[in-house]
Design an enzyme around this catalytic site. Sequence first.
Site, PDB file in Angstrom:
ATOM      1  N   PHE A   1      10.007  -0.809  10.372  1.00 55.75           N
ATOM      2  CA  PHE A   1       9.800  -2.127   9.773  1.00 55.75           C
ATOM      3  C   PHE A   1      10.787  -3.112  10.405  1.00 55.75           C
ATOM      4  CE2 PHE A   1      10.070  -5.373   6.478  1.00 55.75           C
ATOM      5  CZ  PHE A   1       8.758  -5.489   6.073  1.00 55.75           C
TER       6      PHE A   1
ATOM      7  N   ASP B   1      15.290   4.937   5.001  1.00 56.74           N
ATOM      8  CA  ASP B   1      14.691   3.857   4.228  1.00 56.74           C
ATOM      9  C   ASP B   1      13.497   4.436   3.476  1.00 56.74           C
ATOM     10  OD1 ASP B   1      13.306   1.650   3.249  1.00 56.74           O
ATOM     11  OD2 ASP B   1      13.910   0.378   4.934  1.00 56.74           O
TER      12      ASP B   1
ATOM     13  N   TYR C   1      10.064  -3.340  -5.477  1.00 60.07           N
ATOM     14  CA  TYR C   1       8.821  -4.059  -5.817  1.00 60.07           C
ATOM     15  C   TYR C   1       7.567  -3.424  -5.255  1.00 60.07           C
ATOM     16  CZ  TYR C   1       9.907  -6.186  -1.235  1.00 60.07           C
ATOM     17  OH  TYR C   1      10.235  -6.384   0.074  1.00 60.07           O
ATOM     18  N   LYS C   2       7.687  -2.305  -4.524  1.00 62.63           N
ATOM     19  CA  LYS C   2       6.487  -1.643  -4.002  1.00 62.63           C
ATOM     20  C   LYS C   2       6.019  -0.614  -5.034  1.00 62.63           C
ATOM     21  CE  LYS C   2       7.607  -2.831   0.723  1.00 62.63           C
ATOM     22  NZ  LYS C   2       8.535  -2.531   1.820  1.00 62.63           N
TER      23      LYS C   2
ATOM     24  N   ARG D   1      -4.759  -2.069   6.106  1.00 59.03           N
ATOM     25  CA  ARG D   1      -3.849  -1.163   5.416  1.00 59.03           C
ATOM     26  C   ARG D   1      -4.239  -1.078   3.941  1.00 59.03           C
ATOM     27  NH1 ARG D   1       2.606  -2.033   4.682  1.00 59.03           N
ATOM     28  NH2 ARG D   1       1.837  -3.747   3.420  1.00 59.03           N
TER      29      ARG D   1
END
Length: 426
Positions: free
Chosen positions: A128, A197, A222-223, A385
């Site tokens: 990322f 991560d 928040y995921k 995705r």
Amino acid sequence: MTLTDIQQRDAQDPLRPLRDLFDLPPGMIYLDGNSLGALPRAVPARMAEVLAREWGRDLIQSWNSAGWFDLPARVGDKIAPLIGARAGEVVATDTTSINLYKALSAALNLAAQDAPSRRTIVSERSNFPTDLYIAEALCRERGGTLKLVESHQIAASLGDDVAVLMLTHVNYRTGAMHDMAAVTRAAHAAGARVVWDLAHSAGAVPVDLHGADADFAVGCGYKYLNGGPGAPAFVWVHPRHVDRCWQPLAGWWGHAAPFAFTPDYQPAAGITRYQCGTQPIVSLSALDCALDVFAEAEKLGGMTALRAKSLALTDLFIESVEQLCPGAFTLVTPLEHAQRGSQVCLTPTEQLPAGSAYAIVQALIARGVVGDFRAGDAEQPDILRFGFTPLYLSYENVRLSAQTLREVLLNKEYELPEFNRKRAVT
Ligand SMILES: *Cc1c(COP(=O)(O)O)cnc(C)c1O
């Protein structure tokens, strides 16, 4: 599988009650819980209480009376069992990017103490971007080197210059998952430490940081943890390292006695030192409340059951897309279960116009199936995705998503101009 088979699977799904803990818009199939988790039903009332009573009535006293002061640690203790950490080892604080800065910097400090010639950070080119930017900035600041490699080159890249291997456990763009224990073992054998991560892992796949003997980990609130937009992230440091060095953002909330107001810095023992300044109590309270969903999930089989359902959902989606949209997409996500996170990524084949993934996703969203688009790399530039959150998705949702995708393709809805206008957030 027929529709009856699929409905039967839903009827027998032991995790089915969890869906009722979420407030999802009627008619929407939400396949983007890997980007912004859905709203748990209990959160709005809890927020109202935090605002009206804790802030509005009790004001400054709430730091003590409502336990605001300890909230980062209490939330950390709720996250710990999801990632194979122990109570007292995790704090929920800051953002993933900021926690990564702190963890990477600490990992470089450890290397400076015991192997000063090791100054290189290795990561994957497909990591990322924020992770790569933070590592790049740290290397500029400290005179280190950032070495970016492809996944298959990781083991070979671990030379005697490497201080830290920084990896994301589940890749955001492909859904490919590393074998955390094996990679960590290889890094340790080569004299490097590993910063993991867990942004696309925590709450999505079982993680065992102690079992893998990891060194540092950060992750996102928040995921899959459903803490709300910009929710605090988390950081974990193995107890063998945590007291060995400062983290670089040594603010007063990481001090051993913040309210002693001494001019010198004394780091708090343990993970508390990874806090920097005053914590975002309102968003921490939302995350705290959202995490109670996982306590309910625990009663129904916990991460093991969630993982089994996640794999069944992604299997069903892969199979349904192959059946209903034959030849239209190449699967980007590994088929092998051990290498798959909780998402499925597709890239259009030459059957579809080049660059059509974005418009296909927009057309799906207009029909109530919410996934997202990610710009890929040179090989697979164009990615659709889909995140599969086993907490609230049904097997029927999955089948219907593939059917909707088929309709979008049959009607060539990706050609419509309104689906081809790019917005700031994809
Ligand atoms: C989502 C995500 C982030 C987000 O970082 P923020 O600081 O919250 O913006 C970081 N790393 C990875 C791998 C992610 O998937």
